[in-house]
Scaffold this motif. Structure first.
Motif, short mmCIF file in Angstrom:
data_model
loop_
_atom_site.label_atom_id
_atom_site.label_comp_id
_atom_site.label_asym_id
_atom_site.label_seq_id
_atom_site.Cartn_x
_atom_site.Cartn_y
_atom_site.Cartn_z
N LEU A 86 0.81 -1.22 0.00
CA LEU A 86 0.00 0.00 0.00
C LEU A 86 0.85 1.27 0.00
CD1 LEU A 86 -2.85 -1.11 2.44
CD2 LEU A 86 -3.04 -0.80 -0.04
N THR A 87 2.08 1.20 0.48
CA THR A 87 2.93 2.41 0.43
C THR A 87 3.18 2.85 -1.01
OG1 THR A 87 5.09 1.26 0.38
CG2 THR A 87 4.18 1.81 2.56
N SER A 88 3.03 1.93 -1.97
CA SER A 88 3.29 2.30 -3.37
C SER A 88 2.30 3.35 -3.87
CB SER A 88 3.28 1.07 -4.27
OG SER A 88 1.97 0.55 -4.37
N LEU A 89 1.22 3.57 -3.12
CA LEU A 89 0.24 4.61 -3.48
C LEU A 89 0.69 5.99 -3.03
CD1 LEU A 89 -2.99 2.69 -2.40
CD2 LEU A 89 -2.29 3.21 -4.75
N CYS A 90 1.80 6.06 -2.31
CA CYS A 90 2.16 7.32 -1.63
C CYS A 90 3.38 8.01 -2.23
CB CYS A 90 2.43 7.04 -0.15
SG CYS A 90 0.96 6.47 0.71
N GLN A 91 3.29 9.33 -2.26
CA GLN A 91 4.40 10.18 -2.68
C GLN A 91 5.29 10.53 -1.49
OE1 GLN A 91 2.87 13.63 -4.68
NE2 GLN A 91 1.48 12.45 -5.96
N GLU A 92 4.67 10.64 -0.33
CA GLU A 92 5.39 10.96 0.91
C GLU A 92 4.75 10.14 2.02
OE1 GLU A 92 5.19 15.17 1.68
OE2 GLU A 92 5.61 15.62 -0.42
N ILE A 93 5.54 9.78 3.01
CA ILE A 93 5.00 9.01 4.13
C ILE A 93 5.54 9.57 5.44
CG2 ILE A 93 4.87 6.73 5.24
CD1 ILE A 93 5.11 5.50 2.44
N GLU A 94 4.61 9.93 6.34
CA GLU A 94 4.99 10.43 7.66
C GLU A 94 5.01 9.31 8.68
OE1 GLU A 94 5.59 13.65 8.97
OE2 GLU A 94 6.03 13.97 6.86
N GLN A 95 3.98 8.48 8.63
CA GLN A 95 3.82 7.47 9.66
C GLN A 95 2.93 6.33 9.16
OE1 GLN A 95 1.63 8.57 13.23
NE2 GLN A 95 3.18 7.57 14.49
N ILE A 96 3.24 5.14 9.64
CA ILE A 96 2.49 3.94 9.25
C ILE A 96 1.98 3.24 10.51
CG2 ILE A 96 2.76 1.61 8.32
CD1 ILE A 96 4.90 2.79 6.41
N LYS A 97 0.70 2.90 10.51
CA LYS A 97 0.13 2.14 11.62
C LYS A 97 -0.58 0.91 11.07
CE LYS A 97 -0.66 5.99 14.77
NZ LYS A 97 -1.58 6.62 15.72
N ALA A 98 -0.36 -0.21 11.73
CA ALA A 98 -1.11 -1.41 11.37
C ALA A 98 -1.63 -2.05 12.64
CB ALA A 98 -0.23 -2.38 10.59
N ALA A 99 -2.88 -2.46 12.60
CA ALA A 99 -3.49 -3.11 13.76
C ALA A 99 -4.17 -4.39 13.31
CB ALA A 99 -4.51 -2.19 14.41
N ARG A 100 -4.06 -5.40 14.15
CA ARG A 100 -4.80 -6.65 13.90
C ARG A 100 -5.55 -6.96 15.18
NH1 ARG A 100 -5.75 -11.13 11.11
NH2 ARG A 100 -5.17 -13.22 11.78
N VAL A 101 -6.86 -7.02 15.07
CA VAL A 101 -7.71 -7.26 16.24
C VAL A 101 -8.56 -8.49 15.95
CG1 VAL A 101 -9.49 -6.30 17.74
CG2 VAL A 101 -7.73 -4.79 16.76
N MET A 102 -8.31 -9.56 16.68
CA MET A 102 -9.03 -10.80 16.37
C MET A 102 -9.65 -11.44 17.60
SD MET A 102 -6.36 -13.88 15.96
CE MET A 102 -4.91 -13.18 15.21
N ASN A 103 -10.77 -12.07 17.36
CA ASN A 103 -11.44 -12.83 18.40
C ASN A 103 -10.78 -14.20 18.50
OD1 ASN A 103 -13.07 -14.09 20.19
ND2 ASN A 103 -14.98 -13.75 19.06
N ALA A 104 -10.03 -14.42 19.57
CA ALA A 104 -9.27 -15.66 19.71
C ALA A 104 -10.19 -16.88 19.79
CB ALA A 104 -8.38 -15.59 20.95
N ALA A 105 -11.47 -16.66 20.12
CA ALA A 105 -12.40 -17.79 20.23
C ALA A 105 -12.53 -18.56 18.92
CB ALA A 105 -13.77 -17.30 20.70
N THR A 106 -12.24 -17.90 17.80
CA THR A 106 -12.38 -18.56 16.50
C THR A 106 -11.12 -19.32 16.10
OG1 THR A 106 -11.50 -16.72 15.22
CG2 THR A 106 -13.85 -16.65 15.72
N ARG A 107 -10.08 -19.24 16.93
CA ARG A 107 -8.79 -19.84 16.56
C ARG A 107 -8.59 -21.20 17.22
NH1 ARG A 107 -4.86 -16.50 14.63
NH2 ARG A 107 -3.83 -18.48 14.23
#
Lengths: 341, 341
Positions: free
Chosen positions: B150-171
Motif C-alpha cells: 500500500l505504500t506504493s500509493l504514496c508520494q510521501e510518508i509520515e507514519q504507518i500504523k497497522a493493527a490486527r484485532v481478532m477474536n481468539a475464540a475462532t482460533r
C-alpha cells in the motif's frame, strides 16, 4: 551512484504532476522533456509547468533529438491510453536505450487487447536490454495488483469483485470532462460517439491480469461502455454544475466469465456528488475477504506516486516487457532515489 | 510436468491443516512426513491427521531418512517460531536439495534478530541451488507485505500504523493457550516467565521488513512483551471460559523509531470476546491511506493458504534466502499446481 536520469515524454495533465513530484525528490535529474503541445514547445520546463522557476530544460517536440543526447535511465511516458498510438513513442525510447514507465492504460496488461504489439515491445526491449512497464493506480493497482495480492490469503476462490467509487469533483478538470460531468444525456451520447467522452480505459486489462495470475482460463471478458450516472439532486465541482436530470459522471462495469459463471466483476463509478468514496475488494472463497480503502485512493496523487515509485523497480527488472505481477511487491521510494538500487 | 513433490516437516497444529489442503489439491504429491510427536511417529499420515483415509505415507522422526529418499521439490516446514531451533531442520532440507517454505516466524525477516543465521542459510541455499522463504499471514503478510504494497500509493510518508484485532475464540486451541485465555493474571505472569505463553512472534520482523523496503534507517525497534487483556464481562470459547477480571488474551505493540519519531506502529490484539475484528492499515502521507479488512483475516485459514500459495513461487525463485518483498506480487494457486510453472 549518480542521479537517476529521467526524460519526461508528455507533460500534460499527468506528466505535469509527475514532473512536480520529481523536482522535489533527491537522486533524480530531469534531463529532457518531450511534448507536442504548441503552448509548451520551446519553453523552459519551469514555465511549461506554470511554476516561477527557471529549470534550464527546454520542452521539445522532437523525441529523437531529446533522447539521443539525454542518456536517460528511464523515460516516464504519459501521453494517451491506447497502445496503438503510444507504441511508436515507446519504441523510440527503447531504441535509445531507456527503460520506460508509462501511464498508458492498455500497456498495463497488453496481452488481452494488443498481443502482437506486446510481443513486439517485449522483443524490442530485450534487444536493447531495457525494461518496460505500464502502470498507474487503475489499471495497475487498485482493481488488479491489489486484488491479486489479496488472493494469496485464499485456499479456494469462487468469485472476485472489485469496486471503485469516487467523487469526480476532487479530480482534475480533464478527468471531469472525460466522464461528461455536467452534460445533458444527449450531449453525453454524442460525446461517446465522438470519443470526447472515453470513460475509463483498463477494466479489460485488469480482468485479464487477475485471470492470468490465478491461471483461470476465461471464456470471455465483457466490458460495457461507460453509462451516464444521472444526477437526482443538484451537485457541483469547481468546473461543472450538474442539474437534476443531467449527467453527473459515469458508471462502467466489466465481467470475466469462466464457463457459465461470472468469476470476476469490476464496477467503476466516477461522478460528481458521490456520497461515500471507496475502493472495495470482495473475494468469496476460503476464507472470504472483505477489504476496503476509505475514502477511495485519490486517482491523480496515487498514479503520480506509483509511476515514480516504479522508477527504481523498472531499472532493477530484467529486460523485456514487464507487468505489475512480474515485478517484486510494490513499495514506495520516498527517500533519495539512489538508495533503492 | 510431474506432480510437485512435497515433504511435510512438522504436522502439528499448522502442519496438519496444511496437509489437509495439500491432499485436496491437484498436481501435488506428499512424498514424506517428518514429526517428533510420539503419538504420530510410525503411523500412516491419514491416521496422524485423524482422517479415515489410509494414505500410504508413514510419519517418521528421522529427517535424514525421509529427505534422502523423497526427492522433494519443496519441504513445507512448520515446527517452531524461533530460527535458532529451526535452523538445523531447514539446513537439513537444503542439504537434500529441497526448496523450503516455512511458518517459522523469525525466518519471515531474519535480518533484524538473527543476521548471522540468515547469512548462513542464504549461503547454504545458494550452494545447493534452492530457495528458502519464511511466511504466513502474520508475520509475512498482514502487518508487513500488505503494508509495503500500500505504500506504493504514496508520494510521501509520515507514519504507518497497522493493527490486527481478532477474536481468539475462532482460533485453534493451541493458539488460545499461547495467549493465556482463561487464566488469572498471576497465572498469565507465570506463563510468561515459563514461556508457555509466548504471545505473538513477528512484530520486530514486520517492522524491520517495512523499514528495509522503504529504506528507512530506524534508530531502534521497540517490541513490548505481550500484555494481558483483562475481561470486563464474561466471555467464552469452545475451550476457555473467561470470568470478569481474568485474562481474555493479549495485546502486544511494537514501534519503529526513526530519529525521535515513531514512524511505524504495530498493534496486535487477540482475545476472547473481541467486539469488532479487523486488520487495519493507516498511512499518514500524501495521499493518506485508510485500509481495512473486516472481519480480520482468519489466521489459520490464511496462513495455510499463503504457505501453499508460495510452493510454486519458491520453486520459481532464484536460489538463496528470499523474503516476501524479494518475490513477485503474492497470488493464489487455486488450480492444478502444475499450471503455475
Amino acid at each position: 551512484m549518480e542521479d537517476v536520469r529521467i526524460v519526461l515524454y508528455g507533460v500534460g495533465a499527468m506528466g505535469t504532476r509527475i514532473a512536480k513530484l520529481l523536482l522535489k525528490k533527491k537522486g533524480i535529474e530531469i534531463v529532457g522533456v518531450i511534448d507536442i503541445d504548441e503552448e509548451k514547445v520551446g519553453k523552459d520546463l519551469g514555465e511549461a509547468l506554470a511554476t516561477n522557476k527557471h529549470l534550464g530544460i527546454k520542452v521539445s517536440d522532437n523525441p529523437e533529438n531529446v533522447l539521443s543526447i539525454a542518456n536517460a535511465d528511464v523515460v516516464i511516458h504519459s501521453t494517451t491510453s491506447f497502445l496503438k498510438q503510444t507504441y511508436p513513442q515507446i519504441a523510440t525510447a527503447i531504441k535509445h536505450g531507456a527503460n520506460v514507465v508509462s501511464t498508458c492504460e492498455e500497456l498495463s496488461y497488453p496481452y488481452a487487447t494488443e498481443p502482437e504489439l506486446a510481443r513486439e515491445l517485449d522483443k524490442l526491449a530485450r534487444e536493447h536490454s531495457v525494461s518496460i512497464l505500464g502502470t498507474g493506480i487503475n489499471p495497475g493497482f487498485l482493481m488488479d495488483t491489489l486484488v491479486i495480492t489479496l488472493t494469496s490469503l485464499c485456499q479456494e476462490i469462487e468469485q472476485i469483485k472489485a469496486a471503485r467509487v469516487m467523487n469526480a469533483a476532487t479530480r482534475r478538470a480533464s478527468f471531469q470532462k472525460k466522464i461528461g460531468a455536467g452534460l445533458t444525456v444527449n450531449e453525453f451520447r454524442e460525446g461517446m460517439k465522438k470519443k470526447t467522452i472515453t470513460g475509463h480505459v483498463g477494466l479489460t486489462q485488469s480482468i485479464s491480469m487477475i485471470a492470468d495470475a490465478l491461471k483461470w482460463r476465461l471464456r470471455k471478458i465483457e466490458a460495457d461502455p461507460a453509462k451516464p450516472v444521472i444526477a437526482k439532486t443538484y451537485a457541483e465541482s469547481e468546473i461543472a454544475k450538474v442539474e437534476p436530470g443531467q449527467v453527473a459522471g459515469i458508471r462502467q462495469c466489466a465481467r470475466g466469465i469462466k464457463g457459465k459463471r461470472e468469476v470476476i466483476s469490476l464496477d467503476f463509478q466516477a461522478y460528481i456528488g458521490v456520497k461515500e468514496e471507496y475502493d472495495a475488494i470482495t473475494i468469496r472463497g476460503v476464507p472470504n475477504i472483505h477489504e476496503r480503502i476509505t475514502p477511495c485512493t485519490h486517482g491523480d496523487l496515487g498514479t503520480v506516486a506509483i509511476i515514480v515509485n516504479y522508477i527504481a523497480k523498472i531499472m532493477n527488472a530484467r529486460p523485456g516487457l514487464a507487468t505489475m505481477i512480474d515485478l517484486p511487491v510494490p513499495s514506495a521510494t520516498i527517500e533519495d532515489m539512489r538508495n533503492y538500487f
